[in-house]
Design a protein around this motif. Structure first.
Motif, short mmCIF file in Angstrom:
data_model
loop_
_atom_site.label_atom_id
_atom_site.label_comp_id
_atom_site.label_asym_id
_atom_site.label_seq_id
_atom_site.Cartn_x
_atom_site.Cartn_y
_atom_site.Cartn_z
N LEU A 1 0.85 -1.18 0.00
CA LEU A 1 0.00 0.00 0.00
C LEU A 1 0.89 1.23 0.00
CD1 LEU A 1 -2.70 1.54 0.32
CD2 LEU A 1 -2.45 1.25 2.81
N ALA A 2 0.73 2.08 -1.01
CA ALA A 2 1.46 3.35 -1.09
C ALA A 2 0.55 4.45 -0.56
CB ALA A 2 1.87 3.64 -2.53
N VAL A 3 1.02 5.17 0.45
CA VAL A 3 0.18 6.16 1.14
C VAL A 3 0.77 7.56 0.98
CG1 VAL A 3 -0.74 6.91 3.36
CG2 VAL A 3 -0.59 4.47 2.84
N GLY A 4 -0.04 8.47 0.45
CA GLY A 4 0.34 9.87 0.42
C GLY A 4 1.55 10.19 -0.43
N THR A 5 1.74 9.47 -1.51
CA THR A 5 2.90 9.70 -2.37
C THR A 5 2.50 9.63 -3.83
OG1 THR A 5 5.07 8.84 -3.05
CG2 THR A 5 3.50 7.24 -2.18
N GLU B 1 5.41 -6.82 -10.67
CA GLU B 1 6.05 -7.90 -11.42
C GLU B 1 5.87 -9.24 -10.71
OE1 GLU B 1 10.00 -6.44 -11.68
OE2 GLU B 1 9.61 -5.15 -13.41
N ARG B 2 5.77 -9.21 -9.38
CA ARG B 2 5.62 -10.44 -8.61
C ARG B 2 4.16 -10.83 -8.42
NH1 ARG B 2 10.18 -9.42 -3.83
NH2 ARG B 2 11.99 -9.48 -5.23
N GLY B 3 3.26 -10.02 -8.95
CA GLY B 3 1.85 -10.34 -8.86
C GLY B 3 1.21 -10.03 -7.52
N LEU B 4 1.85 -9.17 -6.73
CA LEU B 4 1.29 -8.80 -5.43
C LEU B 4 0.21 -7.74 -5.61
CD1 LEU B 4 4.52 -8.41 -3.24
CD2 LEU B 4 2.94 -10.34 -3.29
N PRO B 5 -0.84 -7.79 -4.79
CA PRO B 5 -1.82 -6.69 -4.81
C PRO B 5 -1.12 -5.38 -4.47
CG PRO B 5 -2.67 -8.58 -3.59
CD PRO B 5 -1.22 -8.86 -3.86
N LEU B 6 -1.39 -4.35 -5.26
CA LEU B 6 -0.73 -3.06 -5.09
C LEU B 6 -1.80 -1.98 -5.05
CD1 LEU B 6 1.80 -1.20 -5.12
CD2 LEU B 6 1.75 -1.34 -7.62
N ALA B 7 -1.83 -1.22 -3.97
CA ALA B 7 -2.86 -0.20 -3.80
C ALA B 7 -2.23 1.15 -3.49
CB ALA B 7 -3.82 -0.60 -2.68
N SER B 8 -2.99 2.21 -3.76
CA SER B 8 -2.53 3.56 -3.49
C SER B 8 -3.64 4.36 -2.82
CB SER B 8 -2.12 4.26 -4.79
OG SER B 8 -1.93 5.65 -4.60
N LEU B 9 -3.26 5.11 -1.80
CA LEU B 9 -4.16 6.07 -1.16
C LEU B 9 -3.48 7.43 -1.22
CD1 LEU B 9 -6.53 7.04 0.60
CD2 LEU B 9 -5.25 6.23 2.61
N SER B 10 -4.02 8.32 -2.02
CA SER B 10 -3.44 9.66 -2.17
C SER B 10 -4.50 10.57 -2.78
CB SER B 10 -2.19 9.64 -3.06
OG SER B 10 -2.55 9.33 -4.40
N LEU B 11 -4.18 11.84 -2.86
CA LEU B 11 -5.14 12.80 -3.40
C LEU B 11 -5.07 12.93 -4.92
CD1 LEU B 11 -4.95 15.68 -0.77
CD2 LEU B 11 -6.84 14.09 -1.14
N GLY B 12 -3.97 12.50 -5.52
CA GLY B 12 -3.80 12.72 -6.95
C GLY B 12 -3.27 11.51 -7.68
N LEU C 1 -1.61 -0.34 -10.55
CA LEU C 1 -2.36 -0.50 -9.31
C LEU C 1 -3.49 -1.52 -9.42
CD1 LEU C 1 -2.65 3.25 -8.25
CD2 LEU C 1 -1.08 1.52 -7.33
N SER C 2 -3.65 -2.29 -8.36
CA SER C 2 -4.81 -3.18 -8.23
C SER C 2 -6.00 -2.42 -7.66
CB SER C 2 -4.47 -4.36 -7.30
OG SER C 2 -3.26 -4.98 -7.65
N TYR C 3 -5.71 -1.48 -6.77
CA TYR C 3 -6.75 -0.66 -6.13
C TYR C 3 -6.21 0.76 -5.99
CZ TYR C 3 -8.04 -5.38 -4.65
OH TYR C 3 -8.33 -6.72 -4.62
N GLN C 4 -7.12 1.72 -6.08
CA GLN C 4 -6.71 3.11 -5.91
C GLN C 4 -7.82 3.90 -5.23
OE1 GLN C 4 -5.96 5.44 -9.51
NE2 GLN C 4 -4.32 6.53 -8.45
N TRP C 5 -7.43 4.64 -4.18
CA TRP C 5 -8.36 5.53 -3.50
C TRP C 5 -7.78 6.93 -3.54
CZ3 TRP C 5 -6.61 0.96 -1.20
CH2 TRP C 5 -7.55 -0.08 -1.14
N ARG C 6 -8.49 7.85 -4.16
CA ARG C 6 -8.08 9.25 -4.17
C ARG C 6 -8.91 9.97 -3.12
NH1 ARG C 6 -7.33 10.50 -10.67
NH2 ARG C 6 -5.53 9.11 -10.97
N ALA C 7 -8.34 10.08 -1.94
CA ALA C 7 -9.08 10.61 -0.80
C ALA C 7 -8.10 11.12 0.24
CB ALA C 7 -9.96 9.51 -0.20
#
Length: 222
Positions: A161-165, A181-192, A200-206
């Motif tokens: 999970l990438a937060v605020g970047t 590349e390894r097939g891991l779930p990858l998510a991001s939480l950021s404003l932009g 990304l597997s999941y993305q929240w812009r909040a």
């Protein structure tokens, strides 16, 4: 750092401006991430920030990828000391500068322009070498031991999970690319948008704090 004048200007401004970074307070997002770690949901936090706010908030499993702004290190002998101790010495050596006031600028800098030619710099007490903040400046390379530690943690992870970047800096983006590349779930939480949007597997812009605090509340009862 090889230019004496550049170092005079840097440390004179830092003598005034670093207090803003030193006195910075943790946010709800910092505290929520620490809570998620204590609940067992975060196994490793890798940060590009150098302010140590994650540690102040209670996070323990932290890799400071870009170093620590509260430490200085000798470029010759690797001697380390706390930055506040160096600042105390320079304030003693430069009383006329220590009393100046200026607006704060990013990364512990200050909006100060004056004649810096009389500013006395505190050098390494062991070898008289040049001291610099123990951080990765633009153009520097992340030390191998930190990069490898993050790679080991990634290899043992189930998701990222990438937060605020925005992930525009490659030193952080590389881990997202490896996770993808390894097939891991990858998510991001950021404003932009982020550099890794296509991966990304999941993305929240909040906003970070309310989302992370809600995650803490929900997961503590799961």
């Amino acid at each position: 750092m090889s230019s004496h004048h550049v170092r005079q200007r840097y440390w004179a401004r830092a003598l005034i401006g670093f207090s803003a970074m030193r006195e910075a307070q943790t946010s709800g997002a910092h505290r929520a991430l620490a809570a998620l770690e204590s609940q067992g949901y975060i196994q490793q936090l890798v940060t590009q920030n150098v302010d140590r706010l994650h540690q102040r908030a209670g996070s323990r499993r932290v890799i400071d990828l870009h170093g620590r702004a509260d430490m200085v290190k000798c470029m010759v002998c690797d001697y380390q000391m706390m930055r506040h101790a160096m600042h105390a010495e320079m304030a003693r050596m430069n009383p006329s500068f220590a009393g100046l006031e200026a607006g704060h600028a990013p990364d512990g800098d200050a909006d100060l322009e004056t004649d810096f030619s009389t500013f006395r710099i505190f050098d390494c007490p062991r070898c008289r070498g040049i001291l610099k903040p123990d951080v990765v400046f633009y153009g520097d390379v992340v030390p191998a031991e930190r990069r490898l530690a993050a790679q080991v943690a990634l290899a043992e992870s189930e998701a990222v999970l990438a937060v605020g970047t925005s992930l525009m800096v490659f030193s952080g983006y590389r881990f997202c690319r490896t996770a993808h590349e390894r097939g891991l779930p990858l998510a991001s939480l950021s404003l932009g948008v982020t550099r890794a949007d296509a991966l990304l597997s999941y993305q929240w812009r909040a906003p970070l704090t309310p989302v992370l605090e809600e995650a803490v509340r929900c997961l503590q009862f799961s």
